[in-house]
Design an enzyme around this catalytic site. Structure first.
Site, PDB file in Angstrom:
ATOM      1  N   HIS A   1       0.874  -1.187   0.000  1.00  0.00           N
ATOM      2  CA  HIS A   1       0.000   0.000   0.000  1.00  0.00           C
ATOM      3  C   HIS A   1       0.903   1.227   0.000  1.00  0.00           C
ATOM      4  O   HIS A   1       1.658   1.422   0.957  1.00  0.00           O
ATOM      5  CB  HIS A   1      -0.902   0.001   1.237  1.00  0.00           C
ATOM      6  CG  HIS A   1      -1.750  -1.227   1.362  1.00  0.00           C
ATOM      7  ND1 HIS A   1      -3.052  -1.279   0.927  1.00  0.00           N
ATOM      8  CD2 HIS A   1      -1.467  -2.462   1.851  1.00  0.00           C
ATOM      9  CE1 HIS A   1      -3.540  -2.485   1.152  1.00  0.00           C
ATOM     10  NE2 HIS A   1      -2.598  -3.229   1.712  1.00  0.00           N
TER      11      HIS A   1
ATOM     12  N   GLU B   1      -7.119 -12.409   6.120  1.00  0.00           N
ATOM     13  CA  GLU B   1      -6.109 -11.753   6.974  1.00  0.00           C
ATOM     14  C   GLU B   1      -6.602 -11.892   8.419  1.00  0.00           C
ATOM     15  O   GLU B   1      -6.019 -12.606   9.213  1.00  0.00           O
ATOM     16  CB  GLU B   1      -5.929 -10.286   6.569  1.00  0.00           C
ATOM     17  CG  GLU B   1      -4.903  -9.543   7.425  1.00  0.00           C
ATOM     18  CD  GLU B   1      -4.791  -8.044   7.087  1.00  0.00           C
ATOM     19  OE1 GLU B   1      -5.707  -7.493   6.434  1.00  0.00           O
ATOM     20  OE2 GLU B   1      -3.782  -7.427   7.518  1.00  0.00           O
TER      21      GLU B   1
HETATM   22  N1  ADE Z   1      -4.851  -1.242   4.221  1.00  0.00           N
HETATM   23  C1  ADE Z   1      -3.544  -1.035   4.437  1.00  0.00           C
HETATM   24  N2  ADE Z   1      -3.003  -2.121   4.980  1.00  0.00           N
HETATM   25  C2  ADE Z   1      -3.975  -3.051   5.109  1.00  0.00           C
HETATM   26  C3  ADE Z   1      -4.045  -4.382   5.581  1.00  0.00           C
HETATM   27  N3  ADE Z   1      -2.975  -5.011   6.076  1.00  0.00           N
HETATM   28  N4  ADE Z   1      -5.238  -5.008   5.569  1.00  0.00           N
HETATM   29  C4  ADE Z   1      -6.311  -4.396   5.103  1.00  0.00           C
HETATM   30  N5  ADE Z   1      -6.302  -3.153   4.644  1.00  0.00           N
HETATM   31  C5  ADE Z   1      -5.149  -2.474   4.632  1.00  0.00           C
HETATM   32 ZN    ZN Z   2      -2.582  -5.112   2.506  1.00  0.00          ZN
END
Ligand code: ADE
Ligand code: ZN
Length: 349
Positions: free
Chosen positions: A31, A212
């Site tokens: 990101h 995640e």
């Molecule tokens: N935006 C930035 N990092 C992120 C992550 N690890 N998971 C979800 N959204 C994100």
């Molecule tokens: Zn991410």
């Protein structure tokens, strides 16, 4: 036998940082807003008159302890407020490329979160022009090729995502794909079915964060309903052998981020991170840095942290680097060139 040619993965025979750095590799989960280092955060805050809760880089870094994803996102979205003009986005992107070039990256696929800027009044076109300008600068300076992927914030309204898609369609020359990020729990991929359908119909590549913090069902749903070609993170696949077989059979890559998972308490103990188990199950696992300014390391450090914690061998590291090239959006001929170079480097001594 030299330290770098050791077959084992731990102790004094562990593959060296120089060996990992020398491997041609791609970063596929990054990101750009997550590369905002405290020094730049403070400088841009001053440049743009944005008040912050810390006044030295040390003070800012002292805040970087997170209970979970939401705890991190709160700080991340606070940070992006300093990004106001096109030049800010360009400076941010150039700094990332300088940094990841030193780690041996040859290709990067960069996420950005337009909603976090457009909803503050920053024009979509300025965000894209700044990031694309930085990516082009980096390509000239370091020979790093790139793709740009726009992410939808899954905890914001679907209609807003649709508006972003409309805006992105005017920037098809630089935006290659769409992704899905932000708070995962309670925001299943299927909510965005229509947005993804339109994006794919317009020729955009689809990826999505899944598994995640969320369950393995979100991974399956991202595949079946959104038609994604990669899963970002995918940690939850570890408990689901049938899903692993599906991922392996279809060649769906997982863009895993070990230091992120440790920092956000997804896998607080890196020696229990599932990436090696998934790799051994035949899944196309890759290593990436996610939001390196906040999680304590860029691309190379993610490889090295995983190597140390899981005792990865030289062959594992070569495989992870190869996977990153294979799973990229590069044309097949370029992938083949880079993979051939990787094989030469890996068998050099
Ligand atoms: N935006 C930035 N990092 C992120 C992550 N690890 N998971 C979800 N959204 C994100
Ligand atoms: Zn991410």
């Amino acid at each position: 036998m030299s330290a770098t040619s050791a077959p084992g993965g731990s102790g004094k025979n562990a593959p060296t940082a120089e060996f990992v750095r020398s491997l041609p590799k791609a970063e596929l989960h990054l990101h750009i807003e997550g590369t905002l280092e405290p020094e730049m955060l403070l400088a841009l805050g001053r440049r743009n008159g944005v008040a912050l809760r810390c006044s030295t880089a040390e003070e800012c870094r002292a805040q970087y302890h997170f209970d979970d994803l939401q705890d991190f996102l709160d700080l991340y979205f606070e940070g992006v407020r300093v990004l106001v003009g096109e030049q800010d986005f360009r400076d941010l992107t150039t700094a990332y490329l300088d940094r990841v070039a030193a780690d041996g990256a040859r290709h990067v696929e960069v996420f950005f979160d337009p909603q976090s800027h457009v909803t503050r009044g920053v024009p979509f076109a300025d965000v894209v022009a700044g990031i694309a300008g930085g990516l082009r600068d980096g390509e000239k300076e370091h020979g790093i090729s790139w793709r740009l992927i726009m992410c939808f914030l899954r905890d914001r309204p679907v209609a807003e995502a649709m508006e972003m898609l409309d805006l992105a369609l005017d920037h098809r020359d630089v935006i290659t794909g769409v992704g899905l990020d932000s708070a995962e729990l309670g925001h299943p991929p299927a909510d965005f079915a229509e947005v993804y359908e339109r994006a794919r119909a317009a020729g955009l590549v689809a990826v999505a964060h899944a598994g995640e913090e969320g369950p393995p069902e979100y991974i399956a749903e991202a595949l079946e309903v959104l038609g994604v070609r990669r899963i970002d993170h995918g940690v939850a696949a570890v408990g689901d052998p049938a899903l692993q077989r599906l991922l392996a059979a279809r060649g769906i890559a997982l863009t895993m981020c070990p230091l992120s998972n440790r920092a956000l308490q997804v896998t607080p103990d890196l020696s229990r991170h599932p990436l090696k188990e998934l790799l051994d199950a035949g899944v196309l696992v890759t290593i990436n840095s996610d939001d390196p300014a906040y999680f304590g390391g860029y691309l190379l450090e993610n490889y090295l942290a995983a190597q140390r914690a899981l005792g990865l061998s030289r062959a594992d590291l070569v495989r992870l680097a190869r996977n990153s090239l294979t799973a990229s959006l590069l044309p097949e001929a370029r992938k083949a060139e880079l993979v051939a170079e990787l094989e030469r480097v890996a068998t050099r001594d």
